[in-house]
Write a protein that holds these residues in place. Structure first.
Motif: not given
Lengths: 69, 406
Positions: B245-269
């Motif tokens: 789970t530590w790996s899944a959380i870390g990899a997800s944050l690694w993803h969101f750190a590099q994808h502002p569009d996905d961060r916005r989509r998560w927050t807005d929707d």
């Protein structure tokens, strides 16, 4: 539309329960339980399709009405 | 780092080594190359190991408990010495028919309704961790070391009834057993078995409301579980519940750190979030399981012999274009996603509901409090080696918090 659920194939991934709680419950051990008998209400057809499309074990099948096509 | 003395990999199709840093860093590219050229790779390492990378082969092997035994699930130079069908850590190391018995009495504790009660405590805990990060006011924090790794440790410690302060100890066991098996010699009193035996003995005299106590009171056909069974199941819950789970959380944050569009989509929707979580699980599935060949069998023309290892790289299956449309793209609202992050068949990850809850809460709270962040230095991200893949060091720069972003 009808939903067919094969309890023998279910391994308790709970994807259906997350996507379509109106159609699927879970038992105490986390296996899915189909909540509808007969036709799926029209407003839940999309959720039924989602549940089927996301089951990793292919335990859910959708039977469309013959008149549709 | 102390990698076992094994030569560099000459060729990934004929000499792969999943414990090498080179594999950890670029595993998805290696799977893609193999899928096109050699879908069932082989290596003489570890006494003979196969690596199927196609979705249908991984599925077939995961479901075929006649030819493939779970007696060993972590590839090592040696073969497990605890006999079938129980194995060291039931039920993950168990084969039918014993497997079902060993799994049955754990299912209720990990059912979605039982797990749902942990949501609020998990949310509080994530916010405490974020409070600490932000109080530091350095701007750069390690999202793996200071955040991701603590979440599953605290949750599973509470469930199992082991002291949360022993988190460093658990991570030591995990590193030794899963990331670097056989790499170091350990004194008998420092092993995980010795640690668990002491805890179990304590619960037998002073029962509490926790899983260890529950296991000491469980029975099979009226008889209490053997000491080895209780210890093995505790070991499983401790090991399997943490770095995955530590790996899944870390990899997800690694993803969101590099994808502002996905961060916005998560927050807005918010409606996209359940789909986003499954896509994170598909794309960054941390777990590769293993099997031992129990009876000679052929897979895609490859002759597998008794006692060969077979790796089950669920993350590789999740990126197979035959099974997923646009398999190599992260599609945040993917509607058809039969991913195998939690495996398939009778060994479906028993902690999947817990893992999904922890991942959801961890990402939700991070993005709510820290909606804008980026990798501080991509070169400094370090991925774990072995069968559990995720960032172990993940320095990120906090650009905006919920206080500053308003």
């Amino acid at each position: 539309m009808k939903v067919r659920f094969d309890r023998e194939l279910c391994q308790g991934h709970n994807r259906c329960y997350i996507l379509a709680p109106e159609l699927f419950d879970t038992d105490d051990e986390g296996y899915a339980v189909l909540r509808v008998e007969g036709n799926v209400p029209p407003d839940l057809e999309e959720k039924a399709r989602l549940a089927a499309d996301n089951c990793p074990e292919f335990a859910i099948e959708i039977e469309d009405d013959a008149t549709d096509g | 780092m102390t990698e076992p003395e094994r030569p560099p990999v000459a060729d990934w199709a004929t000499d792969f080594d999943h414990t090498k840093a080179a594999y950890a860093t670029r595993a998805p590219e290696i799977w893609d190359e193999l899928r096109g050229s050699c879908p069932v790779a082989h290596s003489d390492r570890f006494g003979g190991t196969w690596l199927p990378v196609r979705h249908d082969d991984v599925s077939t092997i995961a479901k075929d408990t006649d030819h493939f035994s779970s007696q060993g699930v972590v590839v090592t130079d040696w073969r497990p010495d605890i006999p079938k069908p129980i194995g060291y850590a039931p039920p993950i190391t168990s084969d039918p028919p014993f497997h079902k018995i060993a799994r049955q009495f754990l299912l209720t504790a990990f059912s979605p309704k039982a797990i749902a009660e942990l949501e609020q405590p998990a949310r509080v805990m994530c916010n405490e961790l974020i409070d600490d990060l932000l109080a530091q006011q350095t701007g750069t924090v390690d999202a793996a070391v200071q955040y991701a790794q603590h979440i599953p440790v605290r949750v599973i410690a509470a469930m199992l009834g082991v002291p949360e302060e022993d988190g460093d100890l658990f991570r030591g066991f995990i590193h030794r057993i899963l990331e670097n098996p056989g790499g170091v010699e350990v004194a008998p009193e420092d092993t995980m078995d010795a640690y668990l035996d002491a805890l179990i003995a304590q619960r037998q005299t002073e029962p509490r409301d926790d899983l260890i106590t529950y296991l000491t009171r469980s029975t099979i056909d009226g008889d209490p579980l053997t000491a080895a069974h209780v210890r093995g199941t505790c070991a499983l819950l401790l090991l399997a519940g943490i770095d995955t789970t530590w790996s899944a959380i870390g990899a997800s944050l690694w993803h969101f750190a590099q994808h502002p569009d996905d961060r916005r989509r998560w927050t807005d929707d918010p409606a996209v979030r359940p789909f986003a979580i499954e896509e994170l699980l598909r794309f960054y599935a941390p777990v590769t399981m293993a099997r031992l060949v129990a009876e000679p069998v052929e897979v895609r023309g490859c002759p597998m012999e008794v006692d060969d290892w077979v790796l089950l790289p669920f993350p590789a299956a999740n990126r197979d274009g035959e099974a997923f449309e646009r398999a190599d793209e992260f599609v945040i609202d993917r509607q058809r996603n039969r991913h195998l992050a939690f495996g398939l068949g009778i060994h479906r990850c028993i902690g999947s509901n817990l893992a999904r809850l922890e991942l959801t809460v961890a990402v939700e709270e991070w993005l709510r409090r820290i909606p804008h962040f980026e990798l501080a230095d991509p070169e400094q991200v370090r991925w774990s080696t072995g069968q559990i893949r995720g960032p172990r060091e993940l320095p990120v720069r906090i650009v905006a918090t919920s206080d500053t972003a308003a």
